[in-house]
Design a protein around this motif. Structure first.
Motif, mmCIF file in Angstrom:
data_model
loop_
_atom_site.group_PDB
_atom_site.id
_atom_site.type_symbol
_atom_site.label_atom_id
_atom_site.label_comp_id
_atom_site.label_asym_id
_atom_site.label_seq_id
_atom_site.Cartn_x
_atom_site.Cartn_y
_atom_site.Cartn_z
ATOM 1 N N MET A 1 0.664 -1.475 0.379
ATOM 2 C CA MET A 1 0.306 -0.071 -0.343
ATOM 3 C C MET A 1 0.817 1.470 -0.242
ATOM 4 O O MET A 1 1.924 1.677 0.905
ATOM 5 N N ILE A 2 0.039 1.663 -0.995
ATOM 6 C CA ILE A 2 1.238 3.340 -0.578
ATOM 7 C C ILE A 2 0.554 4.491 -1.192
ATOM 8 O O ILE A 2 -0.323 4.656 -1.547
ATOM 9 N N GLU A 3 0.391 5.680 -0.436
ATOM 10 C CA GLU A 3 0.765 7.103 -0.869
ATOM 11 C C GLU A 3 0.991 7.694 -1.461
ATOM 12 O O GLU A 3 2.211 7.667 -2.022
ATOM 13 N N SER A 4 0.775 8.114 -2.564
ATOM 14 C CA SER A 4 0.559 8.613 -4.223
ATOM 15 C C SER A 4 0.211 9.627 -5.048
ATOM 16 O O SER A 4 -0.892 10.025 -4.888
ATOM 17 N N LYS A 5 1.237 10.742 -4.756
ATOM 18 C CA LYS A 5 0.211 11.811 -5.630
ATOM 19 C C LYS A 5 -0.364 12.012 -7.337
ATOM 20 O O LYS A 5 1.101 11.203 -8.189
ATOM 21 N N ALA A 6 -0.742 11.834 -7.587
ATOM 22 C CA ALA A 6 -1.136 11.291 -9.210
ATOM 23 C C ALA A 6 -1.402 12.518 -9.406
ATOM 24 O O ALA A 6 -2.281 12.874 -9.585
ATOM 25 N N LYS A 7 -1.315 12.826 -10.622
ATOM 26 C CA LYS A 7 -1.476 13.371 -11.628
ATOM 27 C C LYS A 7 -2.176 12.778 -13.234
ATOM 28 O O LYS A 7 -2.241 12.073 -13.384
ATOM 29 N N ILE A 8 -3.073 13.925 -12.760
ATOM 30 C CA ILE A 8 -4.395 13.246 -13.571
ATOM 31 C C ILE A 8 -4.181 13.888 -15.646
ATOM 32 O O ILE A 8 -3.498 14.357 -15.842
ATOM 33 N N PHE B 1 -8.647 -2.101 -5.346
ATOM 34 C CA PHE B 1 -9.282 -0.507 -5.267
ATOM 35 C C PHE B 1 -8.076 -0.100 -4.875
ATOM 36 O O PHE B 1 -6.641 0.074 -4.496
ATOM 37 N N VAL B 2 -8.678 1.412 -5.218
ATOM 38 C CA VAL B 2 -7.397 2.646 -4.975
ATOM 39 C C VAL B 2 -8.797 3.461 -3.788
ATOM 40 O O VAL B 2 -9.842 3.803 -4.201
ATOM 41 N N GLN B 3 -7.560 4.025 -3.093
ATOM 42 C CA GLN B 3 -8.629 4.989 -2.140
ATOM 43 C C GLN B 3 -8.463 6.782 -2.432
ATOM 44 O O GLN B 3 -6.980 6.940 -2.327
ATOM 45 N N ILE B 4 -8.877 7.877 -2.863
ATOM 46 C CA ILE B 4 -8.849 8.796 -3.344
ATOM 47 C C ILE B 4 -9.493 9.791 -2.808
ATOM 48 O O ILE B 4 -10.560 9.756 -2.319
ATOM 49 N N THR B 5 -8.327 10.893 -2.466
ATOM 50 C CA THR B 5 -9.251 12.015 -1.936
ATOM 51 C C THR B 5 -9.384 13.444 -2.650
ATOM 52 O O THR B 5 -8.382 13.314 -3.456
ATOM 53 N N VAL B 6 -10.867 13.517 -2.578
ATOM 54 C CA VAL B 6 -11.000 14.666 -3.099
ATOM 55 C C VAL B 6 -10.790 16.334 -2.593
ATOM 56 O O VAL B 6 -11.109 15.862 -1.594
ATOM 57 N N PRO B 7 -9.806 17.268 -3.077
ATOM 58 C CA PRO B 7 -9.651 18.195 -2.615
ATOM 59 C C PRO B 7 -11.593 18.828 -1.603
ATOM 60 O O PRO B 7 -12.452 18.754 -2.133
ATOM 61 N N ASN B 8 -11.005 19.350 -1.026
ATOM 62 C CA ASN B 8 -12.228 20.425 0.129
ATOM 63 C C ASN B 8 -12.743 18.559 1.205
ATOM 64 O O ASN B 8 -13.610 18.908 1.811
ATOM 65 N N PHE B 9 -12.976 17.130 0.617
ATOM 66 C CA PHE B 9 -13.550 16.333 1.033
ATOM 67 C C PHE B 9 -12.878 15.751 1.948
ATOM 68 O O PHE B 9 -11.978 14.687 1.886
ATOM 69 N N LEU C 1 -4.425 6.405 -2.336
ATOM 70 C CA LEU C 1 -3.950 5.162 -1.381
ATOM 71 C C LEU C 1 -4.190 4.130 -2.375
ATOM 72 O O LEU C 1 -5.509 3.242 -2.579
ATOM 73 N N GLY C 2 -2.821 3.251 -2.194
ATOM 74 C CA GLY C 2 -3.365 1.987 -3.168
ATOM 75 C C GLY C 2 -1.990 1.257 -3.530
ATOM 76 O O GLY C 2 -0.886 1.546 -3.163
ATOM 77 N N PRO C 3 -2.374 -0.074 -4.035
ATOM 78 C CA PRO C 3 -3.545 -0.813 -4.191
ATOM 79 C C PRO C 3 -4.357 -1.008 -3.341
ATOM 80 O O PRO C 3 -2.772 -1.802 -2.302
ATOM 81 N N LEU C 4 -5.125 -1.119 -2.445
ATOM 82 C CA LEU C 4 -5.705 -2.124 -1.606
ATOM 83 C C LEU C 4 -7.086 -3.381 -2.331
ATOM 84 O O LEU C 4 -7.399 -3.372 -3.188
ATOM 85 N N GLY C 5 -7.178 -4.205 -0.675
ATOM 86 C CA GLY C 5 -8.257 -5.076 -1.003
ATOM 87 C C GLY C 5 -7.215 -6.738 -1.861
ATOM 88 O O GLY C 5 -6.429 -6.377 -1.902
ATOM 89 N N THR C 6 -8.286 -7.172 -1.092
ATOM 90 C CA THR C 6 -7.857 -8.774 -2.285
ATOM 91 C C THR C 6 -8.511 -8.879 -3.472
ATOM 92 O O THR C 6 -10.164 -8.339 -4.152
#
Length: 244
Positions: A1-8, A36-44, A86-91
């Motif tokens: 599991m890695i937290e990454s700054k992903a570019k759109i 799956f991945v967990q994505i932080t949406v700005p301001n949420f 954040l990811g990759p997560l889950g089985t």
């Protein structure tokens, strides 16, 4: 599991409320079918769990449906913006050598089945694909499966495209007898699949807090009465293991 700054790289609509987003991230090379991945949406505050649909090099593709303010915000983000992922997560799906595989996707449960189908293809399996939607306006990913050399059976509840009815109706109408099934979609569909098949796997959709088994916000029961976490022990479970 890695937290990454992903570019759109892209964020494009597939239907009126379903979007495909391509992300440049180191996580892409680690992701497996069904994870799956967990994505932080700005301001949420809470991250959004979104399944991995495709990976190619360092590009990870997700597909999401606009259901609230968070995903609405996500749909407005443009190429060049960065997201915390954040990811990759889950089985995921335990890809095993099979002669024949039936892939079943319903609505926004369809995206992870694309990478899953490709993984089984790479092992030499004959892959059948059946996809279910409410109407033709909600259909997506038909072209993507065709690019894999698979002609998916499309089912719509109103009969506006393909077979009228459920995915089980589509399977019956096309005389698909493969007993091994991998499926993802809404709970009623998964319940019907699990009541019909004994061999294979289902992937559950669930509300999640943390995404890695700490908050216990996505607990379900097994047929033996044990508790399992969709995020950590799943989201993919063997057919018949979880009470739906």
């Amino acid at each position: 599991m890695i937290e990454s700054k992903a570019k759109i790289l892209s964020n494009t609509p597939l239907t009126q409320d379903v979007f495909k987003m391509e992300l440049e991230t180191e996580i892409a090379t680690l992701a497996k079918p069904g994870q799956f991945v967990q994505i932080t949406v700005p301001n949420f505050y809470l991250r959004r769990p979104i399944s991995v649909s495709w990976v190619e090099g360092n590009v990870l593709t997700i597909v999401y449906k606009v259901l609230g303010k968070g995903t609405d915000k996500l749909s407005s983000m443009r190429p060049g913006h960065a997201l915390s992922v954040l990811g990759p997560l889950g089985t995921g799906y335990p890809i095993e050598a099979k002669e024949e595989v039936l892939i079943v996707g319903g609505g926004v449960g369809t995206p992870p089945m694309l990478l899953t189908a490709k993984a089984y293809q790479d092992l030499g399996a004959k892959v059948h694909v059946v996809l279910g939607f409410n109407t033709k306006d909600e259909v997506f990913y038909q072209k993507e499966f065709e690019e894999l050399g698979i002609t998916p059976v499309i089912c719509t509840m109103d009969g506006s495209m393909g077979v009228q009815g459920t995915v089980l109706d589509g399977i019956k109408a096309n005389h698909i007898t493969c007993p091994f099934v991998c499926s993802c979609g809404p709970l009623p569909m998964l319940r019907a699949i699990q009541n019909t098949y004994q061999d294979g796997y289902i992937s559950l959709e669930s509300r999640m807090g943390c995404g890695f088994g700490v908050c216990l916000g996505c607990v379900m029961k097994t047929v033996e009465g044990d508790a399992v976490r969709v995020c950590e022990d799943g989201p993919v479970f063997a057919m018949g293991k979880v009470v739906l």
